[in-house]
Scaffold this active site. Structure first.
Site, PDB file in Angstrom:
ATOM      1  N   LYS A  17       3.769   5.536  -6.352  1.00  0.00           N
ATOM      2  CA  LYS A  17       3.048   6.032  -5.168  1.00  0.00           C
ATOM      3  C   LYS A  17       2.157   4.945  -4.572  1.00  0.00           C
ATOM      4  O   LYS A  17       2.190   4.693  -3.373  1.00  0.00           O
ATOM      5  CB  LYS A  17       2.154   7.237  -5.527  1.00  0.00           C
ATOM      6  N   ARG A  92      -3.200  17.220  -5.469  1.00  0.00           N
ATOM      7  CA  ARG A  92      -2.646  17.221  -6.814  1.00  0.00           C
ATOM      8  C   ARG A  92      -2.656  18.601  -7.444  1.00  0.00           C
ATOM      9  O   ARG A  92      -2.205  18.756  -8.572  1.00  0.00           O
ATOM     10  CB  ARG A  92      -3.535  16.335  -7.671  1.00  0.00           C
ATOM     11  N   ARG A 132       1.763  -2.308 -16.320  1.00  0.00           N
ATOM     12  CA  ARG A 132       1.024  -2.404 -15.046  1.00  0.00           C
ATOM     13  C   ARG A 132      -0.265  -3.218 -15.209  1.00  0.00           C
ATOM     14  O   ARG A 132      -0.965  -3.116 -16.215  1.00  0.00           O
ATOM     15  CB  ARG A 132       0.663  -1.016 -14.536  1.00  0.00           C
ATOM     16  N   ARG A 165      -5.325  -0.703 -16.660  1.00  0.00           N
ATOM     17  CA  ARG A 165      -6.154   0.493 -16.477  1.00  0.00           C
ATOM     18  C   ARG A 165      -6.399   1.190 -17.809  1.00  0.00           C
ATOM     19  O   ARG A 165      -5.501   1.268 -18.646  1.00  0.00           O
ATOM     20  CB  ARG A 165      -5.459   1.468 -15.506  1.00  0.00           C
ATOM     21  N   ARG A 176      -1.309  12.603 -19.056  1.00  0.00           N
ATOM     22  CA  ARG A 176      -1.212  12.595 -17.583  1.00  0.00           C
ATOM     23  C   ARG A 176       0.120  13.172 -17.136  1.00  0.00           C
ATOM     24  O   ARG A 176       0.191  13.896 -16.142  1.00  0.00           O
ATOM     25  CB  ARG A 176      -1.387  11.169 -17.051  1.00  0.00           C
TER      26      ARG A 176
HETATM   27  P1  AP5 Z   1       2.195   2.397  -9.185  1.00  0.00           P
HETATM   28  O1  AP5 Z   1       2.588   2.164  -7.767  1.00  0.00           O
HETATM   29  O2  AP5 Z   1       0.868   1.910  -9.646  1.00  0.00           O
HETATM   30  O3  AP5 Z   1       2.421   3.945  -9.563  1.00  0.00           O
HETATM   31  P2  AP5 Z   1       1.587   5.230  -9.157  1.00  0.00           P
HETATM   32  O4  AP5 Z   1       2.565   6.304  -8.827  1.00  0.00           O
HETATM   33  O5  AP5 Z   1       0.551   4.906  -8.135  1.00  0.00           O
HETATM   34  O6  AP5 Z   1       0.951   5.571 -10.558  1.00  0.00           O
HETATM   35  P3  AP5 Z   1      -0.540   5.969 -10.957  1.00  0.00           P
HETATM   36  O7  AP5 Z   1      -0.644   5.786 -12.449  1.00  0.00           O
HETATM   37  O8  AP5 Z   1      -1.543   5.242 -10.113  1.00  0.00           O
HETATM   38  O9  AP5 Z   1      -0.568   7.478 -10.626  1.00  0.00           O
HETATM   39  P4  AP5 Z   1      -1.555   8.506 -11.106  1.00  0.00           P
HETATM   40  O10 AP5 Z   1      -1.232   9.608 -10.176  1.00  0.00           O
HETATM   41  O11 AP5 Z   1      -1.514   8.837 -12.533  1.00  0.00           O
HETATM   42  O12 AP5 Z   1      -2.990   7.774 -10.962  1.00  0.00           O
HETATM   43  P5  AP5 Z   1      -4.174   7.902  -9.924  1.00  0.00           P
HETATM   44  O13 AP5 Z   1      -4.831   6.596  -9.804  1.00  0.00           O
HETATM   45  O14 AP5 Z   1      -3.735   8.615  -8.699  1.00  0.00           O
HETATM   46  O15 AP5 Z   1       3.347   1.736 -10.100  1.00  0.00           O
HETATM   47  C1  AP5 Z   1       3.233   1.748 -11.518  1.00  0.00           C
HETATM   48  C2  AP5 Z   1       3.755   0.403 -12.086  1.00  0.00           C
HETATM   49  O16 AP5 Z   1       5.147   0.279 -11.770  1.00  0.00           O
HETATM   50  C3  AP5 Z   1       3.078  -0.854 -11.496  1.00  0.00           C
HETATM   51  O17 AP5 Z   1       2.977  -1.806 -12.508  1.00  0.00           O
HETATM   52  C4  AP5 Z   1       4.061  -1.322 -10.420  1.00  0.00           C
HETATM   53  O18 AP5 Z   1       3.992  -2.725 -10.213  1.00  0.00           O
HETATM   54  C5  AP5 Z   1       5.405  -0.919 -11.027  1.00  0.00           C
HETATM   55  N1  AP5 Z   1       6.398  -0.540 -10.023  1.00  0.00           N
HETATM   56  C6  AP5 Z   1       6.209   0.208  -8.888  1.00  0.00           C
HETATM   57  N2  AP5 Z   1       7.385   0.375  -8.236  1.00  0.00           N
HETATM   58  C7  AP5 Z   1       8.337  -0.286  -8.987  1.00  0.00           C
HETATM   59  C8  AP5 Z   1       9.744  -0.460  -8.841  1.00  0.00           C
HETATM   60  N3  AP5 Z   1      10.418   0.079  -7.815  1.00  0.00           N
HETATM   61  N4  AP5 Z   1      10.392  -1.149  -9.816  1.00  0.00           N
HETATM   62  C9  AP5 Z   1       9.718  -1.671 -10.874  1.00  0.00           C
HETATM   63  N5  AP5 Z   1       8.383  -1.539 -11.061  1.00  0.00           N
HETATM   64  C10 AP5 Z   1       7.701  -0.863 -10.126  1.00  0.00           C
HETATM   65  O19 AP5 Z   1      -5.157   8.906 -10.721  1.00  0.00           O
HETATM   66  C11 AP5 Z   1      -5.807   8.479 -11.895  1.00  0.00           C
HETATM   67  C12 AP5 Z   1      -6.705   9.603 -12.404  1.00  0.00           C
HETATM   68  O20 AP5 Z   1      -7.717   9.905 -11.427  1.00  0.00           O
HETATM   69  C13 AP5 Z   1      -6.007  10.948 -12.651  1.00  0.00           C
HETATM   70  O21 AP5 Z   1      -5.423  11.020 -13.935  1.00  0.00           O
HETATM   71  C14 AP5 Z   1      -7.175  11.948 -12.466  1.00  0.00           C
HETATM   72  O22 AP5 Z   1      -7.990  11.977 -13.599  1.00  0.00           O
HETATM   73  C15 AP5 Z   1      -7.959  11.314 -11.319  1.00  0.00           C
HETATM   74  N6  AP5 Z   1      -7.506  11.768  -9.991  1.00  0.00           N
HETATM   75  C16 AP5 Z   1      -6.966  10.989  -8.994  1.00  0.00           C
HETATM   76  N7  AP5 Z   1      -6.667  11.733  -7.920  1.00  0.00           N
HETATM   77  C17 AP5 Z   1      -7.011  13.008  -8.237  1.00  0.00           C
HETATM   78  C18 AP5 Z   1      -6.925  14.232  -7.529  1.00  0.00           C
HETATM   79  N8  AP5 Z   1      -6.404  14.309  -6.290  1.00  0.00           N
HETATM   80  N9  AP5 Z   1      -7.344  15.367  -8.169  1.00  0.00           N
HETATM   81  C19 AP5 Z   1      -7.878  15.311  -9.411  1.00  0.00           C
HETATM   82  N10 AP5 Z   1      -7.986  14.184 -10.133  1.00  0.00           N
HETATM   83  C20 AP5 Z   1      -7.563  13.031  -9.546  1.00  0.00           C
HETATM   84 MG    MG Z   2      -1.554   4.841  -8.119  1.00  0.00          MG
END
Ligand code: AP5
Ligand code: MG
Length: 221
Positions: A17, A92, A132, A165, A176
């Site tokens: 994402k 979410r 990552r 992270r 997660r």
């Molecule tokens: P990346 O693009 O970083 O993936 P992502 O989908 O953004 O994954 P996240 O871990 O950031 O999602 P998340 O939803 O758990 O975390 P968030 O920060 O939102 O890609 C991942 C890896 O793959 C990278 O190394 C990248 O280089 C590689 N990659 C990407 N595309 C590729 C490809 N095509 N081929 C190969 N490699 C590739 O949330 C974190 C925490 O915050 C949550 O757990 C929660 O506690 C809180 N939080 C955030 N938002 C909310 C909300 N709305 N409500 C409640 N709690 C929330």
């Molecule tokens: Mg992300």
């Protein structure tokens, strides 16, 4: 379909994402609104709210809907958000999705224009998250094998240090993923029958996924 407005990136942790939202935001000149990045900034500031968020995020659970909807309402009030935004990791929960619909209506913006649901197998997710690295300054996203920086441990974009992270530890990743399945996956039913919903195959390299998204949005690939 026109290339404009409010776009949601939906998908499991590690589905890509953030990587793809950054690309689309740059191409469409729209702000990238990642609730995860905003929460991490709040944690970094050391505020009381940040301390509470840190404990929740490190456990792999979700931060409360009221907190998140408050952050989003504030962000949407900024001038740069008037032409639409790219939401990454929000909404979410069903409460957040309903809250977003109400918020958009209340500020005179009609609706969510696109929901891009990035789909990726669990094994692939684990391998992507374990390698990552993210820039602690500008938020750029790397992977030690799939998208390494030019100089190890250093951000290509701003020269700052890259970090792993805290929530990318295997036991937190498992939690997660479970939370995603129970709390966030139901949003697929919420959005599936609306215009603008699309499933995006998240496999293959970043450029391949970007091309699928560009074709769906009708923008230059
Ligand atoms: P990346 O693009 O970083 O993936 P992502 O989908 O953004 O994954 P996240 O871990 O950031 O999602 P998340 O939803 O758990 O975390 P968030 O920060 O939102 O890609 C991942 C890896 O793959 C990278 O190394 C990248 O280089 C590689 N990659 C990407 N595309 C590729 C490809 N095509 N081929 C190969 N490699 C590739 O949330 C974190 C925490 O915050 C949550 O757990 C929660 O506690 C809180 N939080 C955030 N938002 C909310 C909300 N709305 N409500 C409640 N709690 C929330
Ligand atoms: Mg992300």
């Amino acid at each position: 379909m026109t290339a404009c407005g409010h776009i949601i990136f939906l998908g499991a942790p590690g589905a890509g994402k953030g990587t793809q939202a950054q690309v689309v935001a740059q191409r469409m000149l729209l702000p990238h609104v990642s609730t995860g990045d905003m929460l991490r900034a709040s944690v970094g500031s050391g505020s009381e709210a940040g301390k509470r968020a840190k404990a929740i995020m490190e456990s792999g659970a979700l931060v409360g809907d009221d907190v998140i909807l408050g952050i989003i309402a504030e962000r949407l009030a900024h001038d740069d958000a008037s032409g639409g935004v790219i939401f990454d990791g929000f909404p979410r929960t069903l409460v957040q999705a309903e809250g977003l619909d109400r918020l958009l209506e209340s500020v005179g913006r009609l609706r969510v224009d696109h929901v891009l649901h990035i789909v990726l197998a669990d094994e692939e997710i684990v391998s992507r998250l374990s390698g990552r690295r993210v820039c602690e300054n500008c938020g750029a996203i790397y992977h030690v094998a799939f998208h390494p920086p030019m100089r190890e441990g250093i951000c290509d974009r701003c020269g700052s240090v890259l970090r792993q992270r805290d929530d990318d530890r295997p036991e937190v990743v498992r939690r997660r993923l479970a939370v995603y399945k129970s709390e966030t996956e139901p949003l697929v039913s919420y959005y599936r029958n609306r215009a603008g919903y699309a499933e995006i195959d998240g496999s293959g390299d970043t450029a391949m996924v970007s091309a699928r998204i560009a074709a769906t949005l009708g923008i230059e690939g």
